[in-house]
Design an enzyme around this catalytic site. Sequence first.
Site, PDB file in Angstrom:
ATOM      1  N   ILE A 433      38.299  19.956  65.604  1.00  0.00           N
ATOM      2  CA  ILE A 433      37.772  19.821  64.249  1.00  0.00           C
ATOM      3  C   ILE A 433      38.486  20.715  63.260  1.00  0.00           C
ATOM      4  CG2 ILE A 433      35.454  18.999  64.846  1.00  0.00           C
ATOM      5  CD1 ILE A 433      34.480  21.858  64.798  1.00  0.00           C
ATOM      6  N   THR A 435      41.762  24.070  62.579  1.00  0.00           N
ATOM      7  CA  THR A 435      42.464  25.222  63.121  1.00  0.00           C
ATOM      8  C   THR A 435      42.037  26.450  62.348  1.00  0.00           C
ATOM      9  OG1 THR A 435      44.311  24.850  61.642  1.00  0.00           O
ATOM     10  CG2 THR A 435      44.482  23.913  63.824  1.00  0.00           C
ATOM     11  N   GLY A 436      41.932  27.570  63.039  1.00  0.00           N
ATOM     12  CA  GLY A 436      41.502  28.799  62.379  1.00  0.00           C
ATOM     13  C   GLY A 436      42.683  29.704  62.135  1.00  0.00           C
ATOM     14  N   GLY A 437      42.411  31.010  61.975  1.00  0.00           N
ATOM     15  CA  GLY A 437      43.483  31.983  61.798  1.00  0.00           C
ATOM     16  C   GLY A 437      44.439  31.890  62.981  1.00  0.00           C
ATOM     17  N   GLY A 439      44.533  29.547  66.933  1.00  0.00           N
ATOM     18  CA  GLY A 439      43.824  28.615  67.800  1.00  0.00           C
ATOM     19  C   GLY A 439      43.313  27.369  67.091  1.00  0.00           C
ATOM     20  N   VAL A 441      39.953  24.625  66.767  1.00  0.00           N
ATOM     21  CA  VAL A 441      38.511  24.660  66.927  1.00  0.00           C
ATOM     22  C   VAL A 441      38.025  23.289  67.382  1.00  0.00           C
ATOM     23  CG1 VAL A 441      36.323  25.179  65.810  1.00  0.00           C
ATOM     24  CG2 VAL A 441      38.376  26.415  65.137  1.00  0.00           C
ATOM     25  N   LYS A 455      36.660  27.907  69.952  1.00  0.00           N
ATOM     26  CA  LYS A 455      37.987  28.194  69.404  1.00  0.00           C
ATOM     27  C   LYS A 455      38.897  28.540  70.556  1.00  0.00           C
ATOM     28  CE  LYS A 455      38.957  31.812  66.705  1.00  0.00           C
ATOM     29  NZ  LYS A 455      39.006  32.546  65.424  1.00  0.00           N
ATOM     30  N   ASP A 555      39.631  39.818  56.341  1.00  0.00           N
ATOM     31  CA  ASP A 555      40.213  38.500  56.075  1.00  0.00           C
ATOM     32  C   ASP A 555      39.134  37.583  55.491  1.00  0.00           C
ATOM     33  OD1 ASP A 555      42.156  36.584  55.879  1.00  0.00           O
ATOM     34  OD2 ASP A 555      42.155  36.042  57.999  1.00  0.00           O
TER      35      ASP A 555
END
Length: 726
Positions: A433, A435-437, A439, A441, A455, A555
């Site tokens: 669903i 992408t994070g900082g 990895g 998700v 994640k 962040d």
Amino acid sequence: MVSSISIVSFAAAVAIVASWASQLVLGSVEKETKALLESGWWSHEYLNSTTTTPCNLIAITCNAAGSVTHISMNGYNLYQTKLGRFLNGSSFPNLVSLNVDGAGLIGSIPPEIATLSKLTYLDLSGNYLTGSIPPEIRELGNLTHLDLSDNELHGPLPQALGHLSKLKNLHLMSNGINGSIPPEIGNLKNLEILELQNNHLTGALPSALCDLTNLRNLSLGWNQLGGSMPSRIGDLKSLRSLQLCYNRLTGPIVPSLGGLENIELIDLSENLFNGSIPIEICSLSTLTRLDLSYNSIVGQIPFQLFNLTNLTNLNLAFNNLNGNIPSSILQQSKMISSIYLDGNNDLSIIDKVGPNSRKIRIIAFTVSIILVFSILVLIIVTVVRKCGCKYKTCQSLTPSKNGDIFSIWNYDGNIAYEDIIQATEDFDIRYCIGTGGYGSVYRAQLPNGKVVALKKLHTSEAEEPALKKSFTNEVKTLTELKHRNIVRLYGFCSHKRCMFLIYQYMERGSLFCVLNNDAEAKELDWRKRVNIVKGIVNALSYMHHDCTPPIAHRDVTTNNVLLNSELEAVVADFGTAKFLDPDSSTQNTIFAGTYGYVAPEAAYAMVVTEKCDVYSFGVVALETLMGKHPKEVLSSLSSSSTRNLMLTEILDKRLSTPTSRSDVHNVVLVASIVFACLHANPQNRPTMETVSKQFLDRRTPLTNLCFQEISIGHLMNPQVLLSING
Ligand SMILES: *[C@@H]1O[C@H](CO)[C@@H](O)[C@H](O)[C@H]1NC(C)=O
Ligand SMILES: *[C@@H]1O[C@H](CO)[C@@H](O)[C@H](O)[C@H]1NC(C)=O
Ligand SMILES: *[C@@H]1O[C@H](CO)[C@@H](O)[C@H](O)[C@H]1NC(C)=O
Ligand SMILES: *[C@@H]1O[C@H](CO)[C@@H](O)[C@H](O)[C@H]1NC(C)=O
Ligand SMILES: *[C@@H]1O[C@H](CO)[C@@H](O)[C@H](O)[C@H]1NC(C)=O
Ligand SMILES: *[C@@H]1O[C@H](CO)[C@@H](O)[C@H](O)[C@H]1NC(C)=O
Ligand SMILES: *[C@@H]1O[C@H](CO)[C@@H](O)[C@H](O)[C@H]1NC(C)=O
Ligand SMILES: *[C@@H]1O[C@H](CO)[C@@H](O)[C@H](O)[C@H]1NC(C)=O
């Protein structure tokens, strides 16, 4: 076969002869079958003594004569069997390829490895192998690919490696290998990839390394290598990536580096290099990334560097560079999208005033660079990158469940590892669903109906020490934090090859994505937006003032604020969060954060205080009011044209202007808090505790000005608002 036996150790030879004795009556194929059976890699349901050929087994390929040539067990769970069980005997005379990557093997690499004399491909990476690399490996003279990376191997690099003259790829990174790099490595004339990073290697770089003229990738970072850079390094004409970061290399960066005519990446950061930047580097037209940060490099930056058309990332931060760089040169440079020059005491960027004027004006360079290059470039990159899911990287893996590598707690009932794999069909892209900082998700519905978010680090990311650190940092921080506006962590899995976190699922995704979708942004009316801002305030106030030691998020962005089905906010993504030492008012640290949200002082002074979060919060709250990133407003806060802008002009046009008394009150309140939080001087910013109290205090109206009359200038000067309140 006979010649192989002569080289193994006496004890091993005895074992082999003993095992032969028991097999004398068997033919060669039967012997292979028996050896496979005894390896423990195939369970008896698949393979038993009545089976006459192993060729039908999964993961096995045979030649026409029915003898095993390829074994490919990568990703299968071998339940922590010893590698020695497989190699107990000289039973695979025709094996050319053995791939047992990430299969949970334990034990050492036995000398009997020498019996596999036809091997060309050997991959034992990502297991739990211990002990040292046996010198008998010299007998595998046909190897072209040797990968022992990501194990727990210790001891030295054997000189015997120098006999593997056909090797093209040698991957030994992420082990505990110590001692020095043997000069015999220079014999591997066919070597194209040499990865020894992330070990405990000491000593100097042997100059024989420079004989490896076919080398494309030389990665020696994260060791304790000393001495100087070999003067002949420029002989590596095929080299594309040179990574020597995090060592103790000293002396000059040698001019011969200019001979690396195919080089794309040079990372010499975190060493003790102390000469100047050789002008020869400026002829490396293929260079895209140059990182010389955290050394003791002196002298001036050769301006020609900024003319390298393919150079996009330049990091010269934390050296002893000096001189003046005209900002026009930086602006001319077309390609550089990020540049770091901070931490150099005598270095300035100057703005020439007028073509012939001798007067020069020093500008706060880091801030301006981040504004000039990064707001324009990186924010766009961020926007593109974070609202989608492009990767399919999860491998089919079955990590074992013991030890502390898999830990799940605090959830009604248990989440089993298998449930997660099943619910996501082994991290299939269909469940991704975003992408994070770091990895990707995934959404996973567990058998009990509950939905969780996962994640997962990409395999390549899990090998990067900095990202691994973010992962453990996130686990460490989130286990400390319990707050309704902070995302809940239910558990994690940190197997070498499959690292993921299990979180509370937030149905509506990130604030950023909601604000970037017109329909969803309209649903986010003023009341809900103010509510989101309050949620962020509560979370940050809790972290800064109710935790000991206090925690800075570092962040805070609209990407890291997630919304549930009720459009209530939680703060997420704690990969860069930091526990603050209460005894020190400021803390030096490496740079963290997302461009466009970072407080100016954090960008150039490398300090972290809660006030950096306060600034980032100001950006996020303003973005929530405006419906888009306020980059133009931020970059022109001091200009009179910005001050004269009316609040109503900058509010998100997709909503109608607030009219109800409470909406007007709240929007003005948030806006006035925003501009206090964006104050250039961190000391003048309010604390999150003060901000949270302002939300609670609803008695007095903020201003007697009519809503349409409030300008940014008013908001930047709260005294004006207060005195009007009178
Ligand atoms: C041996 O393997 C075959 C199939 O590979 C299986 O049908 C048979 O039951 C096995 N025998 C034993 C004793 O496990
Ligand atoms: C190797 O085989 C011998 C004889 O079959 C056995 O006694 C020994 O335990 C085996 N070693 C390993 C490491 O499996
Ligand atoms: C390489 O493999 C060949 C057969 O393909 C074999 O005859 C030879 O002994 C091997 N060489 C070495 C150095 O092991
Ligand atoms: C390498 O590490 C081992 C212990 O794992 C130690 O006994 C040995 O002295 C070390 N060698 C060097 C050269 O540091
Ligand atoms: C080459 O080195 C870089 C690091 O400098 C690494 O990220 C990359 O994966 C390496 N490439 C190969 C093919 O090993
Ligand atoms: C650089 O460091 C080396 C070793 O520490 C030292 O011998 C040399 O004098 C230094 N050179 C300069 C230019 O500082
Ligand atoms: C610069 O990059 C482009 C695109 O990646 C590539 O086609 C070109 O060959 C590069 N130029 C040089 C001099 O390497
Ligand atoms: C960089 O290139 C520009 C135009 O291509 C040229 O005018 C300028 O002199 C060059 N600068 C340096 C330092 O070589």
